[in-house]
Design a protein around this motif. Structure first.
Motif, PDB file in Angstrom:
ATOM      1  N   ASP A  53       0.336   4.179   1.097  1.00 45.93           N
ATOM      2  CA  ASP A  53       0.318   5.018   2.294  1.00 45.93           C
ATOM      3  C   ASP A  53       1.120   4.411   3.430  1.00 45.93           C
ATOM      4  O   ASP A  53       1.281   5.012   4.484  1.00 45.93           O
ATOM      5  CB  ASP A  53      -1.125   5.200   2.787  1.00 45.93           C
ATOM      6  N   HIS A  54       1.577   3.200   3.206  1.00 44.67           N
ATOM      7  CA  HIS A  54       2.181   2.447   4.287  1.00 44.67           C
ATOM      8  C   HIS A  54       3.701   2.576   4.284  1.00 44.67           C
ATOM      9  O   HIS A  54       4.326   2.403   3.244  1.00 44.67           O
ATOM     10  CB  HIS A  54       1.807   0.989   4.077  1.00 44.67           C
ATOM     11  N   THR A  55       4.289   2.862   5.441  1.00 44.90           N
ATOM     12  CA  THR A  55       5.747   2.815   5.533  1.00 44.90           C
ATOM     13  C   THR A  55       6.157   1.394   5.881  1.00 44.90           C
ATOM     14  O   THR A  55       5.598   0.780   6.780  1.00 44.90           O
ATOM     15  CB  THR A  55       6.250   3.800   6.597  1.00 44.90           C
ATOM     16  N   LEU A  56       7.107   0.880   5.090  1.00 43.18           N
ATOM     17  CA  LEU A  56       7.558  -0.501   5.274  1.00 43.18           C
ATOM     18  C   LEU A  56       9.019  -0.485   5.660  1.00 43.18           C
ATOM     19  O   LEU A  56       9.787   0.318   5.126  1.00 43.18           O
ATOM     20  CB  LEU A  56       7.523  -1.220   3.934  1.00 43.18           C
TER      21      LEU A  56
ATOM     22  N   ASP B  79       0.820  -1.208   0.000  1.00 44.53           N
ATOM     23  CA  ASP B  79       0.000   0.000   0.000  1.00 44.53           C
ATOM     24  C   ASP B  79       0.863   1.271   0.000  1.00 44.53           C
ATOM     25  O   ASP B  79       1.823   1.380   0.759  1.00 44.53           O
ATOM     26  CB  ASP B  79      -0.857  -0.072   1.282  1.00 44.53           C
TER      27      ASP B  79
ATOM     28  N   SER C 132       5.011   8.426   2.595  1.00 42.48           N
ATOM     29  CA  SER C 132       5.429   7.157   3.187  1.00 42.48           C
ATOM     30  C   SER C 132       6.878   6.858   2.803  1.00 42.48           C
ATOM     31  O   SER C 132       7.445   7.508   1.934  1.00 42.48           O
ATOM     32  CB  SER C 132       4.508   6.034   2.708  1.00 42.48           C
TER      33      SER C 132
ATOM     34  N   LYS D  44       7.938   7.318  11.947  1.00 43.05           N
ATOM     35  CA  LYS D  44       7.017   6.295  11.428  1.00 43.05           C
ATOM     36  C   LYS D  44       7.037   5.068  12.354  1.00 43.05           C
ATOM     37  O   LYS D  44       7.402   3.958  11.929  1.00 43.05           O
ATOM     38  CB  LYS D  44       7.441   5.856  10.010  1.00 43.05           C
TER      39      LYS D  44
ATOM     40  N   ALA E 159       5.389   1.546  11.350  1.00 46.28           N
ATOM     41  CA  ALA E 159       5.731   0.843  10.104  1.00 46.28           C
ATOM     42  C   ALA E 159       5.791  -0.670  10.329  1.00 46.28           C
ATOM     43  O   ALA E 159       6.154  -1.130  11.413  1.00 46.28           O
ATOM     44  CB  ALA E 159       7.090   1.332   9.613  1.00 46.28           C
ATOM     45  N   ASP E 160       5.429  -1.418   9.275  1.00 49.16           N
ATOM     46  CA  ASP E 160       5.543  -2.883   9.358  1.00 49.16           C
ATOM     47  C   ASP E 160       6.981  -3.296   9.093  1.00 49.16           C
ATOM     48  O   ASP E 160       7.627  -2.759   8.197  1.00 49.16           O
ATOM     49  CB  ASP E 160       4.657  -3.526   8.278  1.00 49.16           C
TER      50      ASP E 160
END
Ligand SMILES: Nc1ncnc2c1ncn2[C@@H]1O[C@H](COP(=O)(O)OP(=O)(O)OP(=O)(O)O)[C@@H](O)[C@H]1O
Length: 668
Positions: free
Chosen positions: A182-185, A180, A469, A497, A500-501
């Motif tokens: 918008d997602h920080t990974l 996604d 992100s 962040k 984040a995942d």
């Protein structure tokens, strides 16, 4: 399932080649269509220029490169067949001949498995030689298969810069590429697991799936060094994305001219998150109380605001949490407002023009300058690093006297231009600049080799993607800077962040098992929390360790032998030994380039160990591991051993380790 070469599958290959020819013809016609459009019909001159430039870009994006595979996969659903390639191609009737690899319909090419075929009855991968389709590999999902085309692609000798992996992205990598927007990974990945490749393909994916938003806000790739950026520069253009900025962090934070390097001790303190508070105090310490009341003459009247009221206005603004610069602007307005209230109370009418006129009067401006002076972030940091008293006030209770002393310049510079600024100073200036005026945010940042960043560097990146992100890529075991944050949750907090995942990649593509197992012997010392990585490839004979009494002669022999083989060769040695080795190679007549001069030009690249991060070579010769370790002594943090881990994991096909001294402990 075995790869099927041209001879035994001629009719099928011919049919596929016919589809390739049809697709290439259709692409040519798509481009001709664009070229035939006339921009002059646009309403006015400016619109015609914009439209013309846009058409030129579209035509360029549709240019066929006959040396690359236009499509590399086929997906057979019951009753439907799709070809997957680098870009969408359609025929004159609008029927898709090739779908873009980033389209949702292409996803099964990367993700379908025996457990979940995603509606496919067959997946076909194509092998190419140059631009010619020469082989294919089929899967019917009745049993898992090992792709020989993947292994061949990895082992294909390297010439020049990094290649894209669009035809062979693996399922665990695809999840990251398409995560996604918008997602920080955060990706913790062992050497050669494809972090860099995945980060670049993610950029290409985001630009496809969210083009307007990404273009408007901007996308930035941050890498560890100029040589690294040079190495990866071709990947995004090969994926059709030519407008993405790729920079080192020093280039991103180019607030002052950097003339010196940070000593580990001072660098560690300057990189520490406590410096954010020191700077905040330093900036805000410039607020002053007025020495006397404000008097604003207007016509025959004089309006007076007592000093305590001005102080209250300034304190209220400060407590609202505005940026220092914005607060200064607002103070002028608040003072003007206070004057206007008095004028109105006295029965005079006021409007916006009165407000502006009062705000611009000399007494109001002088009052603002006194109470809330304009600040230059460079000068704030310069004062912190040269004025012991100013630093002591800002660092009170945060840095002990020893730490404060380590920050101060031995000889304060005469001005900002003559100061011996370091990269960490530039980050401090960047932080101060953001305290004064908000840094604008990008839509997405890919941060490679993030494990090396200090807390303050993380903050510098974080403020550039405050509303966007980040894809954070790195390997804690490869962290070599003294100021590295050291663990992902802390680093993500400094980046702003914290939610984040975190994903782990531990299937290595670059390095054969024999070599990664050898390098992994260092892990219990440098990153005991990490499990040893695996490798998708086994290559018996790929690791050679040789003790030599005459190291230079051994280097010469190893280089000659490597040059008899194929692909790129990295000769990696401690920085202090690199120049001498270069002279020796020249004296032996061995053609080579120094990494600093770019990797093009010769197959043999002389690489100082400190510059090897992120790079790879078909063959690597590592000279004197003990010297590489000794070059970076730093107690328990063992940056030297970590450097050695980086160096030992650069080889795709062959690693030769030459040593005259004993190998470092864990490798014996
Ligand atoms: N799916 C793949 N198909 C083909 N090649 C791949 C794939 N994944 C990775 N590679 C190759 O493996 C090599 C290592 O990839 P990359 O440099 O991205 O790894 P990395 O995790 O960033 O490594 P490091 O941490 O050591 O710098 C590259 O040559 C890359 O092209």
């Amino acid at each position: 399932m075995p790869t099927r070469e041209a001879e035994d599958t001629e009719p099928e290959i011919s049919a596929e080649r016919a589809h390739l020819t049809r697709s290439r013809d259709a692409l040519r016609r798509m481009r001709e269509n664009v070229l035939s459009l006339d921009a002059s019909g646009a309403g006015d001159w400016v619109s015609a220029q914009v439209l013309g430039a846009d058409l030129a870009k579209r035509a360029e994006a549709l240019r066929d490169d006959p040396t690359t595979a236009l499509f590399f996969g086929r997906l057979d659903h019951p009753g439907e067949r799709l070809y997957v390639g680098r870009r969408h191609v359609h025929d004159d009737g609008g029927r898709a001949l090739v779908i873009d690899w980033r389209a949702p319909m292409a996803r099964p090419f990367y993700k379908a498995s025996t457990a979940d075929p995603m509606g496919l009855v067959l997946r076909r991968r194509f092998g190419y030689s140059g631009g010619e389709l020469t082989a294919f590999e089929d899967e019917d999902f009745s049993a898992p298969v090992e792709s020989r085309l993947l292994i061949e692609e990895i082992e294909r000798p390297r010439v020049g810069p990094m290649r894209d992996i669009v035809a062979t992205i693996q399922p665990e990598q695809d999840d990251i590429v398409r995560a996604d927007a918008d997602h920080t990974l955060c990706v913790q990945g062992a050497p050669g697991t494809g972090k860099t490749a995945v980060g670049l393909h993610r950029v290409a994916y985001l630009l496809y799936a969210h083009r307007e938003r990404m273009r408007r806000g901007g996308v930035l790739v941050i890498g560890p060094s100029a040589s690294f950026l040079d190495y990866i520069r071709g990947v995004l253009p090969a994926l059709g994305e030519v407008n993405v900025e790729q920079r080192t962090l020093d280039e991103v934070v180019a607030t002052v001219p950097v003339r010196a390097r940070d000593e580990p001790g001072a660098g560690r303190i300057k990189g520490d998150a406590r410096m954010a508070e020191v700077l905040r105090r330093a900036v805000w310490s410039h607020l002053r109380e007025p020495s006397e009341a404000l008097v604003v003459p207007r016509g025959t009247r004089r309006w007076r605001i007592p000093a305590y009221e001005i102080t209250e206005l300034a304190e209220a603004l400060r407590d609202r949490g505005v940026r220092y610069g914005a607060g200064r602007d607002l103070l002028g307005h608040r003072i003007a407002h206070a004057v206007l209230l008095r004028i109105e109370t006295a029965g005079d009418a006021c409007d916006d023009r009165t407000h502006e006129a009062v705000r611009r009067t000399r007494p109001v401006k002088a009052m603002v300058d006194h109470v809330w002076p304009a600040l230059d972030p460079v000068r704030v940091v310069m004062r912190l690093l040269s004025d012991a008293e100013f630093l002591a006030r800002a660092a009170d209770g945060l840095l002990d006297p020893g730490e404060q002393a380590a920050l101060l310049w031995d000889r304060p510079p005469r001005g900002p231009k003559s100061a011996r600024w370091t990269p960490a100073d530039a980050v401090l200036v960047d932080e101060a600049a953001d305290l004064i005026s908000r840094t604008s945010s990008l839509s997405h940042v890919v941060l490679d080799e993030a494990q090396d960043l200090s807390a303050m560097q993380c903050r510098a990146v974080g403020r550039r993607c405050e509303t966007g992100s980040v894809t954070v890529l790195g390997d804690i075991a490869q962290g070599t800077t003294p100021w590295a944050v050291g663990d992902w949750p802390a680093l993500l907090r400094h980046l702003g962040k914290p939610d984040a995942d975190l994903t782990v990649l531990d299937r290595g593509y670059r390095v054969p098992r024999q070599i990664i197992d050898f390098a992994s012997r260092l892990l219990p010392r440098i990153a005991p929390e990490l499990a040893p990585p695996t490798s998708v490839r086994s290559a018996p004979g790929s690791l050679r360790i040789a003790r030599a009494t005459d190291l230079r002669a051994a280097v010469e022999d190893a280089c000659r032998e490597a040059l008899d083989g194929e692909g790129s060769i990295g000769l990696i040695a401690a920085e202090a030994d690199a120049a001498g080795l270069g002279e020796h190679l020249t004296a032996c007549g061995l053609e080579h380039v120094r990494l600093a001069d770019g990797m093009a030009g010769a197959r043999l690249v002389l690489t100082p160990a400190t510059q090897a991060k992120g790079l790879e070579f078909d063959q690597v010769i590592v000279v004197e591991p003990a010297a590489i370790v000794d070059a970076e002594p730093d107690g328990d943090r063992s940056p030297g051993l970590r450097r050695l881990y980086v160096v030992l994991t650069r080889a795709v096909s062959r690693l030769t380790v030459l040593h005259a001294r004993d190998l470092p402990d864990p490798l014996r």
